[in-house]
Design a protein around this motif. Structure first.
Motif, mmCIF file in Angstrom:
data_model
loop_
_atom_site.group_PDB
_atom_site.id
_atom_site.type_symbol
_atom_site.label_atom_id
_atom_site.label_comp_id
_atom_site.label_asym_id
_atom_site.label_seq_id
_atom_site.Cartn_x
_atom_site.Cartn_y
_atom_site.Cartn_z
ATOM 1 N N LEU A 1 0.799 -1.217 0.000
ATOM 2 C CA LEU A 1 0.000 0.000 0.000
ATOM 3 C C LEU A 1 0.837 1.275 0.000
ATOM 4 C CD1 LEU A 1 -2.842 -0.968 2.495
ATOM 5 C CD2 LEU A 1 -2.926 -0.903 -0.007
ATOM 6 N N GLY A 2 2.028 1.213 0.578
ATOM 7 C CA GLY A 2 2.862 2.398 0.651
ATOM 8 C C GLY A 2 4.107 2.161 1.469
ATOM 9 N N VAL A 3 4.776 3.263 1.812
ATOM 10 C CA VAL A 3 5.985 3.211 2.625
ATOM 11 C C VAL A 3 5.703 3.870 3.966
ATOM 12 C CG1 VAL A 3 7.502 3.254 0.606
ATOM 13 C CG2 VAL A 3 6.914 5.396 1.759
ATOM 14 N N ALA A 4 6.596 3.659 4.911
ATOM 15 C CA ALA A 4 6.484 4.296 6.225
ATOM 16 C C ALA A 4 7.877 4.591 6.739
ATOM 17 C CB ALA A 4 5.756 3.379 7.203
ATOM 18 N N LEU A 5 8.018 5.698 7.428
ATOM 19 C CA LEU A 5 9.277 6.001 8.095
ATOM 20 C C LEU A 5 9.288 5.299 9.445
ATOM 21 C CD1 LEU A 5 9.626 9.793 7.284
ATOM 22 C CD2 LEU A 5 10.923 7.903 6.292
ATOM 23 N N LEU A 6 10.475 4.906 9.850
ATOM 24 C CA LEU A 6 10.665 4.148 11.082
ATOM 25 C C LEU A 6 11.958 4.617 11.712
ATOM 26 C CD1 LEU A 6 9.951 1.460 12.729
ATOM 27 C CD2 LEU A 6 11.459 0.327 11.116
ATOM 28 N N ALA A 7 11.997 4.787 13.012
ATOM 29 C CA ALA A 7 13.247 5.141 13.687
ATOM 30 C C ALA A 7 14.294 4.078 13.380
ATOM 31 C CB ALA A 7 13.023 5.264 15.195
ATOM 32 N N ALA A 8 15.497 4.525 13.056
ATOM 33 C CA ALA A 8 16.556 3.594 12.666
ATOM 34 C C ALA A 8 16.781 2.511 13.722
ATOM 35 C CB ALA A 8 17.856 4.356 12.389
ATOM 36 N N GLY A 9 16.683 2.889 14.983
ATOM 37 C CA GLY A 9 16.886 1.926 16.058
ATOM 38 C C GLY A 9 15.843 0.824 16.093
ATOM 39 N N ASN A 10 14.696 1.046 15.455
ATOM 40 C CA ASN A 10 13.647 0.029 15.427
ATOM 41 C C ASN A 10 13.729 -0.891 14.225
ATOM 42 O OD1 ASN A 10 12.528 0.896 17.812
ATOM 43 N ND2 ASN A 10 11.068 2.247 16.835
ATOM 44 N N ALA A 11 14.572 -0.577 13.266
ATOM 45 C CA ALA A 11 14.656 -1.392 12.049
ATOM 46 C C ALA A 11 15.029 -2.838 12.381
ATOM 47 C CB ALA A 11 15.639 -0.789 11.059
ATOM 48 N N ASP A 12 15.965 -3.042 13.277
ATOM 49 C CA ASP A 12 16.348 -4.414 13.650
ATOM 50 C C ASP A 12 15.281 -5.081 14.508
ATOM 51 O OD1 ASP A 12 18.726 -4.541 12.252
ATOM 52 O OD2 ASP A 12 19.909 -3.739 13.907
ATOM 53 N N ILE A 13 14.633 -4.313 15.357
ATOM 54 C CA ILE A 13 13.608 -4.869 16.236
ATOM 55 C C ILE A 13 12.429 -5.410 15.426
ATOM 56 C CG2 ILE A 13 11.893 -4.282 18.008
ATOM 57 C CD1 ILE A 13 13.931 -2.177 19.022
ATOM 58 N N TYR A 14 12.046 -4.670 14.397
ATOM 59 C CA TYR A 14 10.875 -5.034 13.602
ATOM 60 C C TYR A 14 11.228 -5.722 12.287
ATOM 61 C CZ TYR A 14 8.053 -2.219 16.773
ATOM 62 O OH TYR A 14 7.411 -1.722 17.874
ATOM 63 N N ARG A 15 12.427 -6.222 12.159
ATOM 64 C CA ARG A 15 12.864 -6.836 10.903
ATOM 65 C C ARG A 15 11.933 -7.980 10.512
ATOM 66 N NH1 ARG A 15 16.298 -5.238 7.808
ATOM 67 N NH2 ARG A 15 17.409 -4.116 9.417
ATOM 68 N N ARG A 16 11.540 -7.985 9.236
ATOM 69 C CA ARG A 16 10.675 -9.031 8.678
ATOM 70 C C ARG A 16 11.189 -9.374 7.290
ATOM 71 N NH1 ARG A 16 4.368 -7.534 9.616
ATOM 72 N NH2 ARG A 16 4.341 -8.418 7.534
ATOM 73 N N ASP A 17 11.018 -10.624 6.897
ATOM 74 C CA ASP A 17 11.480 -11.070 5.583
ATOM 75 C C ASP A 17 10.685 -10.453 4.433
ATOM 76 O OD1 ASP A 17 13.425 -12.632 6.760
ATOM 77 O OD2 ASP A 17 12.220 -14.463 6.695
ATOM 78 N N ASP A 18 9.466 -10.009 4.693
ATOM 79 C CA ASP A 18 8.638 -9.462 3.616
ATOM 80 C C ASP A 18 8.725 -7.936 3.511
ATOM 81 O OD1 ASP A 18 7.322 -9.139 6.046
ATOM 82 O OD2 ASP A 18 5.349 -9.630 5.255
ATOM 83 N N LEU A 19 9.680 -7.320 4.213
ATOM 84 C CA LEU A 19 9.884 -5.877 4.149
ATOM 85 C C LEU A 19 11.334 -5.561 3.827
ATOM 86 C CD1 LEU A 19 7.932 -4.793 7.349
ATOM 87 C CD2 LEU A 19 7.117 -4.738 4.990
ATOM 88 N N VAL A 20 11.550 -4.414 3.206
ATOM 89 C CA VAL A 20 12.895 -3.925 2.911
ATOM 90 C C VAL A 20 13.080 -2.623 3.676
ATOM 91 C CG1 VAL A 20 14.439 -3.090 1.105
ATOM 92 C CG2 VAL A 20 12.830 -4.943 0.604
ATOM 93 N N TYR A 21 14.229 -2.459 4.298
ATOM 94 C CA TYR A 21 14.531 -1.274 5.090
ATOM 95 C C TYR A 21 15.681 -0.518 4.437
ATOM 96 C CZ TYR A 21 11.935 -3.909 8.594
ATOM 97 O OH TYR A 21 10.968 -4.603 9.260
ATOM 98 N N TRP A 22 15.543 0.821 4.263
ATOM 99 C CA TRP A 22 16.611 1.654 3.721
ATOM 100 C C TRP A 22 16.888 2.796 4.682
ATOM 101 C CZ3 TRP A 22 12.357 1.097 0.131
ATOM 102 C CH2 TRP A 22 12.600 0.209 -0.904
ATOM 103 N N PRO A 23 18.162 3.133 4.870
ATOM 104 C CA PRO A 23 18.464 4.353 5.648
ATOM 105 C C PRO A 23 17.995 5.577 4.858
ATOM 106 C CG PRO A 23 20.429 2.997 5.318
ATOM 107 C CD PRO A 23 19.348 2.408 4.476
#
Length: 117
Positions: free
Chosen positions: A55-77
Motif C-alpha cells: 500500500l505504501g511506505v512508512a518512516l521508522l526510527a533507525a533503532g527500530n529497524a532491527d527490532i521489527y525486521r521481517r522477511d517481507d519488508l525492505v529497510y533503507w536508511p
C-alpha cells in the motif's frame, strides 16, 4: 537514500488526530505539497502489514529497524530528515522500576531514521 526521493510515494500514516506526530512521520517539513496517504493505521503491526501488502511506505526510527525486521519488508536508511524530540513526563516521587527503566531508555539517542517499503 535522501528523503526527497520518498516524498512522492504513498505513505502509511497515523490517524489525523495524531497531529504533530503524524506530520513528523510523514516528513511534512520536507514537502512542498501534502503527503499522499494510502491508509491510516494505529499500531506498528498494522503499519507493517500495510507496507507488506504494497500500500505504501512508512518512516521508522533507525533503532527500530532491527527490532521489527521481517522477511517481507525492505529497510533503507533515509538521510536529510529533521531530528525528532521526545518529552517524557512522570509524577514526582514515582519510583516504580518500570518508570525508571522507561525514562532511562528514552534518554538513549539515535541520529538516524529508516524507511520500510
Amino acid at each position: 537514500m535522501p528523503v526527497a526521493e520518498l516524498v512522492d510515494e504513498p505513505f502509511i500514516a497515523l490517524p489525523p488526530d495524531a497531529g504533530a506526530l503524524r506530520e513528523f512521520w510523514l516528513a511534512a517539513d520536507h514537502r512542498e505539497t501534502p503527503a499522499r496517504v494510502a491508509t491510516a493505521v494505529e499500531t506498528a503491526d498494522e503499519t507493517f502489514e500495510a507496507v507488506a501488502s504494497g500500500l505504501g511506505v512508512a518512516l521508522l526510527a533507525a533503532g527500530n529497524a532491527d527490532i521489527y525486521r521481517r522477511d517481507d519488508l525492505v529497510y533503507w536508511p533515509v538521510g536529510g530528515l529533521s531530528p525528532s524530540e521526545l518529552a517524557v513526563v512522570w509524577r514526582t516521587g514515582d519510583d516504580r522500576e518500570a518508570v525508571r527503566v522507561f525514562t532511562e531508555a528514552c534518554c538513549l539517542r539515535t541520529d538516524a531514521a529508516a524507511t520500510i517499503g
